[in-house]
Design a protein around this motif. Sequence first.
Motif, PDB file in Angstrom:
ATOM      1  N   GLN A   1     -20.256  39.929 -25.666  1.00  0.00           N
ATOM      2  CA  GLN A   1     -19.313  40.696 -26.004  1.00  0.00           C
ATOM      3  C   GLN A   1     -19.556  41.928 -26.869  1.00  0.00           C
ATOM      4  O   GLN A   1     -18.888  42.931 -26.744  1.00  0.00           O
TER       5      GLN A   1
ATOM      6  N   ASP B   1     -20.281  44.667 -24.293  1.00  0.00           N
ATOM      7  CA  ASP B   1     -18.946  45.091 -23.601  1.00  0.00           C
ATOM      8  C   ASP B   1     -18.582  46.100 -24.990  1.00  0.00           C
ATOM      9  O   ASP B   1     -18.140  47.168 -24.156  1.00  0.00           O
TER      10      ASP B   1
ATOM     11  N   SER C   1     -18.006  50.167 -23.929  1.00  0.00           N
ATOM     12  CA  SER C   1     -16.612  50.833 -24.139  1.00  0.00           C
ATOM     13  C   SER C   1     -16.958  52.102 -25.127  1.00  0.00           C
ATOM     14  O   SER C   1     -16.284  53.185 -24.915  1.00  0.00           O
TER      15      SER C   1
END
Length: 337
Positions: A177, A180, A184
């Motif tokens: 997570q 990710d 971004s």
Amino acid sequence: MTERTDRQAAMATPRPPAQALFRRLFVINGLVYAVGTLVLAISPATVSAPVVLAEVPVLLVGLTLMLAANGLLLRRSLAPLDALTTLMKRVDLLRTGDRLAGSGNSDLAHLIDTFNAMLDRLEAERSASSAHALAAQEGERQRIARELHDEIGQSLTVVLLGLKRVVDRAPAGLKDQLRDVQESVRASLDEVRQVARRLRPGVLEDLGLHAALSALSSDLSQRSGVRVTRAIDPDIPDLGADVELVLYRIAQESLTNIARHADATRAELSLTTDGRRLALRITDNGRGGVSREGAGIRGMRERALLIGARLVIDSPPGDGTCVRLVVPDIVNRSLHP
């Protein structure tokens, strides 16, 4: 001597348009009536009192001839006013050089020359105001680009470094997570840098016009998938910062319009010179049919006016769009950048 000088100055001073037009109409009508009176005086025709029926056709013929002669003379005399009215309807300060040639008619020639002088003054004022506005716009773009690069870019970089340390220390269940989130933030940083590059063409300042146009074409292909063919003359002389910035911004706006509105798959960018003139040409195979000029195209026209260039946009429906900018007299520009 003084009276003679005053009289010559008064003769050299053109009459006001209303007075000149009144004088012209008065002279034409007076001439027609004088000729009609002279013909009536020397002709054998007579008019009884009261008028007999046989004399009515003669009077009608004479009146018809006088009116026809008067109308013909007035029409020929006032014909430049029709051309002036047509010019008033079509004049556009973003398309310079549209003027009405002076006629041999001195009174109306003064009116036409006055109107042409007014257009020259308005175009000069429009060009000066556009130069100030575009200079302020470029300054604001550079300021925003610096803030994006120096402040937001650095802040995102700090966030990326912090995320990297957190990912290294995080439990295995959270690492995916956090990665990710890290991707971004990295994508956001890349977007900020791209926006900063579009706002401030650093490659134009550092590497020149050739490299800047190549970078624009590559960026369009990467963002939109439109294949761009480049044909840039390597022997283009130094044009000066102002001319190069105008060429860059017009190419940038044209390529942006292709990516957003053209639905094109291919585009071509060429920059060529024939010794004294420079031509920038951007074409695409999109849908064409540009009938209304928005803020982007009007901005391109204003930039073209700043360097005395001529911008032509040809966009037949279904046959793509061609934007062509011609910069005259590049020899003097390269000698005096």
